[in-house]
Design a protein around this motif. Structure first.
Motif, short mmCIF file in Angstrom:
data_model
loop_
_atom_site.label_atom_id
_atom_site.label_comp_id
_atom_site.label_asym_id
_atom_site.label_seq_id
_atom_site.Cartn_x
_atom_site.Cartn_y
_atom_site.Cartn_z
N SER A 137 0.83 -1.21 0.00
CA SER A 137 0.00 0.00 0.00
C SER A 137 0.86 1.25 0.00
O SER A 137 0.55 2.24 -0.70
CB SER A 137 -0.94 0.00 1.21
OG SER A 137 -1.87 -1.07 1.12
N TRP A 140 2.49 1.56 -3.42
CA TRP A 140 1.44 1.88 -4.40
C TRP A 140 1.19 3.39 -4.43
O TRP A 140 1.14 4.01 -5.50
CB TRP A 140 0.18 1.12 -4.03
CG TRP A 140 -1.05 1.42 -4.83
CD1 TRP A 140 -2.11 2.19 -4.43
CD2 TRP A 140 -1.40 0.93 -6.13
NE1 TRP A 140 -3.08 2.22 -5.39
CE2 TRP A 140 -2.68 1.45 -6.45
CE3 TRP A 140 -0.77 0.09 -7.04
CZ2 TRP A 140 -3.33 1.17 -7.65
CZ3 TRP A 140 -1.41 -0.19 -8.24
CH2 TRP A 140 -2.67 0.34 -8.55
N VAL A 141 1.05 3.97 -3.26
CA VAL A 141 0.80 5.41 -3.19
C VAL A 141 2.03 6.19 -3.65
O VAL A 141 1.93 7.13 -4.46
CB VAL A 141 0.41 5.81 -1.75
CG1 VAL A 141 0.33 7.33 -1.62
CG2 VAL A 141 -0.92 5.17 -1.37
N GLU A 145 0.01 5.19 -7.69
CA GLU A 145 -1.23 4.40 -7.71
C GLU A 145 -1.51 3.81 -9.10
O GLU A 145 -0.72 3.03 -9.60
CB GLU A 145 -2.40 5.25 -7.19
CG GLU A 145 -2.24 5.67 -5.74
CD GLU A 145 -3.43 6.42 -5.20
OE1 GLU A 145 -4.05 7.21 -5.94
OE2 GLU A 145 -3.74 6.24 -3.99
N THR A 146 -2.64 4.18 -9.71
CA THR A 146 -3.06 3.50 -10.94
C THR A 146 -2.08 3.70 -12.10
O THR A 146 -2.07 2.91 -13.04
CB THR A 146 -4.45 3.98 -11.38
OG1 THR A 146 -4.43 5.40 -11.57
CG2 THR A 146 -5.50 3.61 -10.33
N PRO A 167 -8.90 3.82 -6.98
CA PRO A 167 -7.43 3.87 -6.94
C PRO A 167 -6.84 3.35 -5.65
O PRO A 167 -5.67 2.93 -5.62
CB PRO A 167 -7.13 5.37 -7.11
CG PRO A 167 -8.34 5.92 -7.80
CD PRO A 167 -9.49 5.12 -7.27
N GLY A 168 -7.60 3.34 -4.57
CA GLY A 168 -7.06 2.89 -3.29
C GLY A 168 -7.04 1.38 -3.12
O GLY A 168 -6.45 0.88 -2.16
N TRP A 170 -5.57 -1.54 -4.77
CA TRP A 170 -4.65 -2.08 -5.77
C TRP A 170 -4.95 -3.55 -6.09
O TRP A 170 -4.72 -4.01 -7.20
CB TRP A 170 -3.19 -1.94 -5.32
CG TRP A 170 -2.90 -2.29 -3.89
CD1 TRP A 170 -2.76 -1.42 -2.85
CD2 TRP A 170 -2.69 -3.60 -3.34
NE1 TRP A 170 -2.49 -2.10 -1.68
CE2 TRP A 170 -2.42 -3.44 -1.95
CE3 TRP A 170 -2.69 -4.89 -3.86
CZ2 TRP A 170 -2.17 -4.52 -1.10
CZ3 TRP A 170 -2.44 -5.96 -3.02
CH2 TRP A 170 -2.18 -5.77 -1.67
#
Length: 289
Positions: A137, A140-141, A145-146, A167-168, A170
Motif C-alpha cells: 500500500s 502503491w501510493v 497508484e493507478t 485507486p485505493g 490495488w
C-alpha cells in the motif's frame, strides 16, 4: 512532258492508297507491360494475404485439457497457462484471456515500479516474499497508484490488464493469465538486471505463511515436488467472489506457470487451495519435459 507528269502523279496517289490500306488492315503488335505484384494479389484473391507471423497458432488447450481442469473446480472458474521459455512456445493455454481481479499478483508491477524509482530493494523483497500488504500500500501510493498499472500496460504490451476503478484498492487490478505470463517474460528478458535479481530472489524465498498468516504454499509449491520454483501468490475475498492465484517459474526458470481461479466464497479457502493445487499437479508432466 505534261502527260508524263500526270501519269506520274496518278501512280503516286495509287501507291499511297495501297500503303494506307496495308497499314490500317495490319494488326498492331505490342509487348504487355508487367503487372505490379500488389495488383496480382488483388486480382487473384478476394482475401488479404496472411503473413506467417499473423497466422493463428493452434491452441494448446484443444486436446481436452480445458475440460479436465475446469472439472476440478465444479463451482468456479480456472485459467491456466504454461510457457516454455526454452522452446519459446506455449505448452498449455486454457481460458488465457478470462479476466480476474489480481489480489497480490499486482505486487509484481508495484515491485518493478518501486525498483525503477529507487526504493529500497530490501523493502521490496519483504513485500514479495511475505506478500506484505502494508508495504504494498505504501509503495502503491508512492509510485503513483493507478499509473503503475497504466505504465506497465504500455511498456509491456499487456492487453487484458486494467487499473482498479477505486485507486485505493490495488488488489482490484484486472488481469488475465496471458498478461501475467507477459509480466514474467518482461521480468526475465527485458527488466534491468538488478531489478530482476531482487525480484527473483524474493520469489524463490517466498515464506510458507504470508504477513497476514495465510499459508501461501498452495498451488505451485505444494504440487511440483522436487522441481525448483519461484512464486508470487494471490488471494482475496469476497467482492463478491473468492480469488486464489498461483504464479511463477518452475524448473530453473524454464517454465512460466500461471493458474488463476475464481470461486464462490461458500467453497472456503481450504477446499479452494486443494483444488488449485490439483490443477497444478495435472500440469506437472508438462514441466518435466
Amino acid at each position: 512532258m505534261r502527260k508524263v507528269n500526270l501519269l506520274f502523279l496518278v501512280g503516286l496517289c495509287v501507291g499511297a492508297l495501297v500503303t494506307l490500306t496495308v497499314v490500317v488492315t495490319t494488326p498492331l503488335r505490342h509487348t504487355p507491360l508487367p503487372i505490379p505484384v500488389a495488383a496480382v494479389g488483388s486480382a487473384t484473391s478476394e482475401k488479404p494475404i496472411t503473413t506467417p507471423e499473423k497466422q493463428q497458432k493452434p491452441n494448446p488447450s484443444d486436446n481436452g485439457v480445458a475440460g479436465s481442469l475446469e472439472a476440478l473446480l465444479p463451482d468456479g472458474h480456472v485459467s491456466a497457462v504454461v510457457f516454455d521459455r526454452a522452446k519459446g512456445t506455449f505448452a498449455l493455454s486454457v481460458n488465457a484471456d478470462r479476466g480476474y481481479t489480481s489480489a497480490s499478483l499486482v505486487k509484481l508491477l508495484i515491485a518493478l515500479n518501486a525498483l525503477e524509482t529507487g526504493q529500497s530493494p530490501e523493502l521490496i523483497s519483504q513485500m514479495l516474499s511475505r506478500s506484505d500488504d502494508t508495504i504494498a500500500s505504501r509503495l502503491w501510493v508512492d509510485g503513483g497508484e493507478t499509473s503503475i498499472v497504466t505504465n506497465a500496460v504500455r511498456r509491456m504490451g499487456l492487453t487484458g490488464t486494467q487499473p482498479p476503478s477505486n485507486p485505493g484498492r490495488w488488489g482490484d487490478t484486472e488481469i488475465t493469465a496471458n498478461d501475467i505470463v507477459r509480466i514474467y517474460r518482461y521480468l526475465l528478458d527485458e527488466a534491468p538486471a538488478p531489478a530482476r535479481d531482487t525480484i527473483l530472489t524474493a520469489l524463490r524465498n517466498a515464506t510458507a505463511n504470508g504477513a497476514d498468516g495465510f499459508r501461501q504454499y498452495f498451488g505451485i509449491p505444494d504440487a511440483v515436488g522436487d522441481l525448483p520454483w519461484a512464486v508470487k501468490q494471490g488471494w482475496s475475498c469476497c467482492r463478491p467472489t473468492m480469488m486464489l492465484h498461483t504464479s511463477g517459474l518452475v524448473g530453473k526458470n524454464q517454465f512460466v506457470v500461471v493458474v488463476l481461479t475464481e470461486q464462490p466464497q461458500s467453497v472456503g479457502y481450504d477446499a479452494a487451495k486443494q483444488q488449485i493445487t490439483n490443477v497444478v499437479k495435472n500440469l506437472v508432466p508438462l514441466l518435466r519435459n
